[in-house]
Design a protein around this motif. Structure first.
Motif, PDB file in Angstrom:
ATOM      1  N   GLY A   1       0.843  -1.192   0.000  1.00 58.08           N
ATOM      2  CA  GLY A   1       0.000   0.000   0.000  1.00 58.08           C
ATOM      3  C   GLY A   1       0.877   1.240   0.000  1.00 58.08           C
ATOM      4  O   GLY A   1       2.055   1.169   0.364  1.00 58.08           O
ATOM      5  N   PHE A   2       0.302   2.384  -0.395  1.00 59.11           N
ATOM      6  CA  PHE A   2       1.055   3.639  -0.352  1.00 59.11           C
ATOM      7  C   PHE A   2       0.436   4.584   0.672  1.00 59.11           C
ATOM      8  O   PHE A   2      -0.788   4.771   0.708  1.00 59.11           O
ATOM      9  N   VAL A   3       1.278   5.174   1.503  1.00 58.94           N
ATOM     10  CA  VAL A   3       0.823   6.125   2.528  1.00 58.94           C
ATOM     11  C   VAL A   3       1.598   7.438   2.366  1.00 58.94           C
ATOM     12  O   VAL A   3       2.827   7.430   2.399  1.00 58.94           O
ATOM     13  N   PRO A   4       0.901   8.570   2.197  1.00 58.76           N
ATOM     14  CA  PRO A   4       1.613   9.843   2.101  1.00 58.76           C
ATOM     15  C   PRO A   4       1.911  10.426   3.479  1.00 58.76           C
ATOM     16  O   PRO A   4       1.045  10.428   4.352  1.00 58.76           O
ATOM     17  N   ALA A   5       3.135  10.927   3.665  1.00 56.57           N
ATOM     18  CA  ALA A   5       3.461  11.736   4.846  1.00 56.57           C
ATOM     19  C   ALA A   5       3.433  13.167   4.335  1.00 56.57           C
ATOM     20  O   ALA A   5       4.162  13.509   3.397  1.00 56.57           O
ATOM     21  N   ARG A   6       2.559  14.005   4.913  1.00 56.74           N
ATOM     22  CA  ARG A   6       2.279  15.298   4.284  1.00 56.74           C
ATOM     23  C   ARG A   6       2.728  16.509   5.096  1.00 56.74           C
ATOM     24  O   ARG A   6       2.882  16.441   6.311  1.00 56.74           O
ATOM     25  N   LYS A   7       2.929  17.606   4.393  1.00 57.19           N
ATOM     26  CA  LYS A   7       3.214  18.880   5.045  1.00 57.19           C
ATOM     27  C   LYS A   7       1.988  19.239   5.892  1.00 57.19           C
ATOM     28  O   LYS A   7       0.885  18.742   5.635  1.00 57.19           O
ATOM     29  N   PRO A   8       2.153  20.094   6.923  1.00 61.83           N
ATOM     30  CA  PRO A   8       1.074  20.324   7.890  1.00 61.83           C
ATOM     31  C   PRO A   8      -0.228  20.861   7.286  1.00 61.83           C
ATOM     32  O   PRO A   8      -0.206  21.651   6.343  1.00 61.83           O
ATOM     33  N   GLY A   9      -1.324  20.381   7.855  1.00 60.74           N
ATOM     34  CA  GLY A   9      -2.631  20.914   7.500  1.00 60.74           C
ATOM     35  C   GLY A   9      -3.254  20.330   6.246  1.00 60.74           C
ATOM     36  O   GLY A   9      -4.286  20.814   5.785  1.00 60.74           O
ATOM     37  N   LYS A  10      -2.671  19.303   5.691  1.00 61.91           N
ATOM     38  CA  LYS A  10      -3.180  18.741   4.432  1.00 61.91           C
ATOM     39  C   LYS A  10      -4.018  17.484   4.630  1.00 61.91           C
ATOM     40  O   LYS A  10      -4.863  17.158   3.792  1.00 61.91           O
ATOM     41  N   LEU A  11      -3.751  16.736   5.708  1.00 58.45           N
ATOM     42  CA  LEU A  11      -4.469  15.469   5.898  1.00 58.45           C
ATOM     43  C   LEU A  11      -5.758  15.726   6.692  1.00 58.45           C
ATOM     44  O   LEU A  11      -5.734  16.437   7.705  1.00 58.45           O
ATOM     45  N   PRO A  12      -6.872  15.143   6.255  1.00 60.57           N
ATOM     46  CA  PRO A  12      -8.167  15.502   6.828  1.00 60.57           C
ATOM     47  C   PRO A  12      -8.532  14.818   8.149  1.00 60.57           C
ATOM     48  O   PRO A  12      -9.309  15.356   8.927  1.00 60.57           O
ATOM     49  N   ALA A  13      -7.994  13.639   8.421  1.00 64.36           N
ATOM     50  CA  ALA A  13      -8.394  12.912   9.638  1.00 64.36           C
ATOM     51  C   ALA A  13      -7.343  13.132  10.740  1.00 64.36           C
ATOM     52  O   ALA A  13      -6.474  13.988  10.617  1.00 64.36           O
ATOM     53  N   GLU A  14      -7.442  12.372  11.837  1.00 64.23           N
ATOM     54  CA  GLU A  14      -6.501  12.560  12.959  1.00 64.23           C
ATOM     55  C   GLU A  14      -5.074  12.240  12.545  1.00 64.23           C
ATOM     56  O   GLU A  14      -4.840  11.223  11.881  1.00 64.23           O
ATOM     57  N   VAL A  15      -4.118  13.099  12.960  1.00 69.02           N
ATOM     58  CA  VAL A  15      -2.731  12.902  12.535  1.00 69.02           C
ATOM     59  C   VAL A  15      -1.749  12.798  13.699  1.00 69.02           C
ATOM     60  O   VAL A  15      -2.024  13.274  14.799  1.00 69.02           O
ATOM     61  N   GLU A  16      -0.606  12.172  13.414  1.00 64.00           N
ATOM     62  CA  GLU A  16       0.602  12.293  14.231  1.00 64.00           C
ATOM     63  C   GLU A  16       1.463  13.303  13.507  1.00 64.00           C
ATOM     64  O   GLU A  16       1.481  13.345  12.264  1.00 64.00           O
ATOM     65  N   SER A  17       2.241  14.098  14.271  1.00 62.26           N
ATOM     66  CA  SER A  17       3.031  15.171  13.673  1.00 62.26           C
ATOM     67  C   SER A  17       4.431  15.207  14.275  1.00 62.26           C
ATOM     68  O   SER A  17       4.592  14.957  15.466  1.00 62.26           O
TER      69      SER A  17
END
Ligand code: PRP
Ligand code: ADE
Length: 176
Positions: free
Chosen positions: A79-95
């Motif tokens: 599977g592919f998972v994106p690690a994104r710059k802040p504020g881009k992912l819509p659900a709960e995140v780890e940062s």
């Protein structure tokens, strides 16, 4: 990767001085990616290295890591998972916050991106100081998954990212 393939890729990478700021030599991969043989060499090399290794997910770093990450994931059946710059992912995140060769940023991943103990390949276009890559490792470990290896197209050896990632397996196709 064969020596002649490596030489071909090296020739395809464009080096731009003083971008994005004075003193930085920017290694521009767009000139290698647009070349169909170049793209094939790069993706095939990663695919050969990581197929049949039991990797569950490939995590790609925003933005250039997405280009390689998704292609590798598809080819190795992960599977592919994106690690994104802040504020881009819509659900709960780890940062996690990190420093760059030029500047500072943070990177985020969805908390439910993968199951505990999943085997993860971290992918990015380029290893410089290792700040981004280390942040990716921290994200994976926050989710209690296991880093199998970190893979890069380019490693800037002088910036000692490999040392910063001591204890983890690091693979790069080309070194500057
Ligand atoms: C670049 C590059 C790596 C990172 C490497 O990304 O794509 O992710 O810097 O530097 P480091 O090893 O010192 O952390 P950038 O943040 O410029 O983002 P982009 O992919 O969106 O251009
Ligand atoms: N990311 C960090 N340093 C870089 C460089 N010198 N060239 C391209 N991308 C980079």
């Amino acid at each position: 990767m064969k020596i002649e393939e490596k030489e071909k890729i090296e020739k395809l990478i464009r080096s731009v001085e003083d971008f994005p700021e004075k003193g930085v030599i920017f290694r521009d991969i767009t000139t290698a990616l647009k070349d169909k043989e170049g793209l094939e060499i790069i993706i095939k090399d990663f695919t050969d290295r990581y197929k049949n290794k039991g990797i569950d997910y490939v995590v790609g770093a925003d933005a250039r890591g997405f280009i390689f990450g998704a292609a590798i994931a598809y080819n190795i059946g992960a599977g592919f998972v994106p690690a994104r710059k802040p504020g881009k992912l819509p659900a709960e995140v780890e940062s996690v916050e990190y420093s760059l060769e030029y500047g500072k940023n943070s990177i985020e991943i969805h908390k439910d991106a993968f199951e505990k103990n999943s085997k993860i390949l971290i992918v990015d276009d380029l290893l410089a100081t290792g700040g981004t890559a280390k942040a990716m490792v921290q994200l994976v470990e926050k989710l209690e998954a296991e880093v199998y290896e970190l893979a890069f197209m380019i490693e800037l050896s002088d910036l000692k990212g490999r040392e910063f990632l001591k204890g983890y397996e690091v693979y790069s196709q080309l070194k500057y």
